[in-house]
Design an enzyme around this catalytic site. Structure first.
Site, mmCIF file in Angstrom:
data_model
loop_
_atom_site.group_PDB
_atom_site.id
_atom_site.type_symbol
_atom_site.label_atom_id
_atom_site.label_comp_id
_atom_site.label_asym_id
_atom_site.label_seq_id
_atom_site.Cartn_x
_atom_site.Cartn_y
_atom_site.Cartn_z
ATOM 1 N N GLY A 12 0.879 -1.223 -0.106
ATOM 2 C CA GLY A 12 0.078 -0.068 0.040
ATOM 3 C C GLY A 12 0.810 1.377 0.050
ATOM 4 O O GLY A 12 0.336 2.259 0.538
ATOM 5 N N ASN A 14 1.464 3.014 -2.565
ATOM 6 C CA ASN A 14 0.837 4.123 -3.614
ATOM 7 C C ASN A 14 -0.608 4.435 -2.606
ATOM 8 O O ASN A 14 -0.669 5.754 -2.693
ATOM 9 C CB ASN A 14 0.424 3.393 -4.953
ATOM 10 C CG ASN A 14 1.345 3.525 -5.917
ATOM 11 O OD1 ASN A 14 1.820 4.500 -6.421
ATOM 12 N ND2 ASN A 14 2.001 2.378 -5.686
ATOM 13 N N ILE A 94 -9.915 -7.159 -13.420
ATOM 14 C CA ILE A 94 -11.272 -6.390 -13.087
ATOM 15 C C ILE A 94 -12.294 -6.946 -13.961
ATOM 16 O O ILE A 94 -11.979 -7.184 -15.388
ATOM 17 C CB ILE A 94 -10.702 -4.671 -13.419
ATOM 18 C CG1 ILE A 94 -9.990 -4.385 -12.506
ATOM 19 C CG2 ILE A 94 -12.325 -4.272 -13.405
ATOM 20 C CD1 ILE A 94 -10.270 -4.490 -11.004
ATOM 21 N N ASN A 108 -5.631 2.866 -12.930
ATOM 22 C CA ASN A 108 -4.887 2.020 -12.373
ATOM 23 C C ASN A 108 -3.428 2.433 -12.632
ATOM 24 O O ASN A 108 -3.331 3.281 -13.589
ATOM 25 C CB ASN A 108 -4.837 0.679 -13.406
ATOM 26 C CG ASN A 108 -3.859 -0.460 -13.068
ATOM 27 O OD1 ASN A 108 -3.851 -0.790 -11.829
ATOM 28 N ND2 ASN A 108 -3.023 -0.864 -13.820
ATOM 29 N N HIS A 110 0.404 1.402 -13.226
ATOM 30 C CA HIS A 110 1.209 0.070 -13.970
ATOM 31 C C HIS A 110 2.756 0.737 -13.743
ATOM 32 O O HIS A 110 3.070 1.772 -14.300
ATOM 33 C CB HIS A 110 0.795 0.028 -15.137
ATOM 34 C CG HIS A 110 1.388 -1.263 -15.707
ATOM 35 N ND1 HIS A 110 1.097 -2.653 -15.224
ATOM 36 C CD2 HIS A 110 2.404 -1.537 -16.490
ATOM 37 C CE1 HIS A 110 2.217 -3.359 -15.716
ATOM 38 N NE2 HIS A 110 2.979 -2.886 -16.510
HETATM 39 C C1 GAR Z 1 3.157 -1.150 -7.481
HETATM 40 O O1 GAR Z 1 4.471 -1.012 -7.905
HETATM 41 C C2 GAR Z 1 2.195 -0.764 -8.474
HETATM 42 O O2 GAR Z 1 2.549 -0.279 -9.660
HETATM 43 C C3 GAR Z 1 2.083 -2.409 -8.898
HETATM 44 O O3 GAR Z 1 2.122 -3.004 -7.518
HETATM 45 C C4 GAR Z 1 2.921 -2.197 -6.836
HETATM 46 C C5 GAR Z 1 1.895 -2.484 -5.327
HETATM 47 O O4 GAR Z 1 2.809 -1.566 -4.570
HETATM 48 N N1 GAR Z 1 1.065 -2.710 -9.777
HETATM 49 C C6 GAR Z 1 1.049 -3.504 -10.883
HETATM 50 O O5 GAR Z 1 1.853 -4.186 -11.198
HETATM 51 C C7 GAR Z 1 -0.422 -3.656 -11.549
HETATM 52 N N2 GAR Z 1 -0.221 -4.674 -12.899
HETATM 53 P P1 GAR Z 1 2.163 -0.768 -3.357
HETATM 54 O O6 GAR Z 1 0.954 -1.824 -2.726
HETATM 55 O O7 GAR Z 1 3.117 -0.436 -2.465
HETATM 56 O O8 GAR Z 1 1.374 0.229 -3.689
#
Ligand code: GAR
Length: 213
Positions: A12, A14, A94, A108, A110
């Site tokens: 989490g 982000n 989704i 989203n 990425h």
């Molecule tokens: C992030 O790097 C995000 O960009 C990626 O998962 C991580 C979550 O980190 N998402 C993807 O790969 C989606 N395809 P977080 O839980 O610390 O935010």
């Protein structure tokens, strides 16, 4: 006021960036109505609790099949009457019914420059492993609207990040988070909350003059 649901699967960071930017006012006109995780016991849920944000778990483990899980997830989100669904490290495909219910209202983050290193199988650390294996010198992150494909929806904002010769996937992941993800995901939410973002024929147009005349 833009009401948002933030969907998470893991640490989490982000989500934390969104919480911090709402609190310091750089994401304007926005309320985090709920944080929803598909996993129990993830730190993202603690972050929501620490900031007194309603938080929920909708786990596939609690449902007899995928369709029941997907229906429960959609019902949970609908119950909060949100204007925007933010996937912040939500590693679940989704369901089409959710895209139909929230057309151009799901975004989203990425961790690459789409259309590189995206699509089925490219998530989390795997994205950075693939980028290093290919030897790219620049990677980055992308915020996009979610359509029925995987990472194929209209692109809202992208930010490039340098790749270094001695990077490991984890080092590159961290740099992309710090230099791109934690900046552009809050920025995209702010733009949407301010009404700056329009989608025309699958292309995003950002007009920051709206509301300033
Ligand atoms: C992030 O790097 C995000 O960009 C990626 O998962 C991580 C979550 O980190 N998402 C993807 O790969 C989606 N395809 P977080 O839980 O610390 O935010």
């Amino acid at each position: 006021m833009l009401k948002i649901a933030v969907l998470v699967s893991g640490g989490g960071t982000n989500l934390q960036a969104i919480i911090d930017r709402v609190q310091d006012g750089s994401i304007r006109n926005t309320e985090i109505a709920v944080v929803i995780s598909n996993n129990y016991d993830v730190y993202a849920l603690e972050r929501a609790k620490l900031s007194d944000i309603p938080n929920e778990v909708v786990s596939p483990k609690d449902y007899s099949d995928r369709a029941a899980f997907e229906a429960a997830l959609l019902e949970k989100i609908k119950g909060y009457e949100v204007d925007l669904v933010v996937l912040a490290g939500f590693l679940v495909k989704i369901p089409e019914a959710m895209v139909d219910a929230y057309p151009n209202k799901i975004i989203n983050i990425h961790p690459s420059l789409i259309p590189s290193f995206c699509g089925v199988g490219y998530y989390g650390i795997k994205v950075h492993e693939a980028a290093l294996k290919r030897g790219v010198k620049v990677s980055g992150a992308t915020v996009h609207f979610v359509d029925k494909g995987t990472d194929t929806g209209p692109i809202i904002i992208q930010k490039p990040v340098e790749v270094h010769d001695d990077d490991t996937p984890k080092i590159l992941q961290q740099r992309i988070m710090e230099q791109a993800e934690w900046l552009i995901l809050p920025e995209a939410i702010d733009w949407i909350a301010m009404g700056y973002v329009k989608v025309e024929d699958g292309i995003v147009k950002v007009d920051k003059s709206i509301g300033t005349e």
